[in-house]
Scaffold this motif. Sequence first.
Motif, PDB file in Angstrom:
ATOM      1  N   SER A 181       7.006  -8.510   1.579  1.00  0.00           N
ATOM      2  CA  SER A 181       6.559  -8.372   0.192  1.00  0.00           C
ATOM      3  C   SER A 181       6.740  -9.685  -0.560  1.00  0.00           C
ATOM      4  CB  SER A 181       7.350  -7.264  -0.511  1.00  0.00           C
ATOM      5  OG  SER A 181       7.134  -6.012   0.112  1.00  0.00           O
ATOM      6  N   GLU A 185       8.884  -6.266  -7.067  1.00  0.00           N
ATOM      7  CA  GLU A 185       8.004  -5.192  -7.536  1.00  0.00           C
ATOM      8  C   GLU A 185       7.086  -4.707  -6.423  1.00  0.00           C
ATOM      9  OE1 GLU A 185       8.476  -8.060  -9.030  1.00  0.00           O
ATOM     10  OE2 GLU A 185       9.545  -7.480 -10.861  1.00  0.00           O
ATOM     11  N   ALA A 186       6.540  -5.641  -5.654  1.00  0.00           N
ATOM     12  CA  ALA A 186       5.677  -5.257  -4.531  1.00  0.00           C
ATOM     13  C   ALA A 186       6.461  -4.499  -3.473  1.00  0.00           C
ATOM     14  CB  ALA A 186       5.035  -6.506  -3.924  1.00  0.00           C
ATOM     15  N   ALA A 188       9.081  -2.561  -3.993  1.00  0.00           N
ATOM     16  CA  ALA A 188       9.301  -1.205  -4.507  1.00  0.00           C
ATOM     17  C   ALA A 188       8.051  -0.352  -4.369  1.00  0.00           C
ATOM     18  CB  ALA A 188       9.753  -1.266  -5.963  1.00  0.00           C
ATOM     19  N   ASN A 189       6.892  -0.938  -4.622  1.00  0.00           N
ATOM     20  CA  ASN A 189       5.636  -0.194  -4.504  1.00  0.00           C
ATOM     21  C   ASN A 189       5.328   0.148  -3.050  1.00  0.00           C
ATOM     22  OD1 ASN A 189       5.187  -0.269  -7.279  1.00  0.00           O
ATOM     23  ND2 ASN A 189       4.055  -2.198  -7.165  1.00  0.00           N
ATOM     24  N   SER A 190       5.544  -0.815  -2.145  1.00  0.00           N
ATOM     25  CA  SER A 190       5.230  -0.556  -0.734  1.00  0.00           C
ATOM     26  C   SER A 190       6.166   0.488  -0.131  1.00  0.00           C
ATOM     27  CB  SER A 190       5.319  -1.861   0.065  1.00  0.00           C
ATOM     28  OG  SER A 190       6.655  -2.356   0.080  1.00  0.00           O
ATOM     29  N   GLN A 192       7.237   3.166  -1.722  1.00  0.00           N
ATOM     30  CA  GLN A 192       7.061   4.458  -2.382  1.00  0.00           C
ATOM     31  C   GLN A 192       6.764   5.612  -1.419  1.00  0.00           C
ATOM     32  OE1 GLN A 192       7.550   5.550  -5.623  1.00  0.00           O
ATOM     33  NE2 GLN A 192       8.591   3.571  -5.639  1.00  0.00           N
TER      34      GLN A 192
END
Length: 270
Positions: A181, A185-186, A188-190, A192
């Motif tokens: 990542s 932030e990326a 955390a999104n990946s 999910q």
Amino acid sequence: MSAPAVPARPARFSLAVRDSSTMLRRNLLHVRRYPSLTLNLLLTPIMLLLLFVYIFGDVMSAGIGGSDRSDYIAYIVPGILMMTIGGTVVGTAVSVATDMNEGIIARFRTMAIHRGSVLVGHVVGSVLQCVASVVLVGAVAVAIGFRSVDATALEWLAAFGLLALFSLALTWIAVGMGLVSPNAEAAANSAQPLILLPLISSAFIPADTMPGWFRPIAEYQPFTPAIETLRGLLLGTGIGHNGWLALAWSLGLAALGYFWATARFNSDPK
């Protein structure tokens, strides 16, 4: 006159253990100094547990053939515990991505330390966090009425082993996500899906009560056999083929995450 003896170099294993212990302490100190991320991730399973038990408990209990709310508490807790693991390892992905983005891992690559200790520190620290989180959520479950009176000591031991193994598997996947990542932030999104997959598993309702088009999504994913196995172990009921499926998923994900993370970590930085 003979030359003085040169002290033997420490064994490679000893160096690995020493450096891994140092990295583990580093990660645990970060958790202690910045507990907000872990606490925020813990709020989701605890709030879902309280919501489904106290708001929907009687209705959901009738839906699974139970007599009262206590039956649904027994049903939902194993799924909530697995969801807790998925939520906790999201913090690991964020932590690894932060180290990558701030250049700390690049700095570690240049230091005279065992190369794998950086990842080992993250992984062991994450598994310990998962265990602590599961204990905390389990304590909340016991406080609101969950009981495991039919499980034997061997089944309790097997349940703990399953939780630890599943934590290890998801942690390696999360470490790989963090390494690839570009920022926290990326990461955390990946990560999910590790939180969302339990929501479409058998955590809240039996998979065989779902619509036909939706049922395969719940059945053919790692969380459902792990939840069904944990449920059987904690309640002292049969687990059928779910035990082997949970073990296969755990070992497969651990191996996949390990090779993915180590390959990405050992690659030359761009």
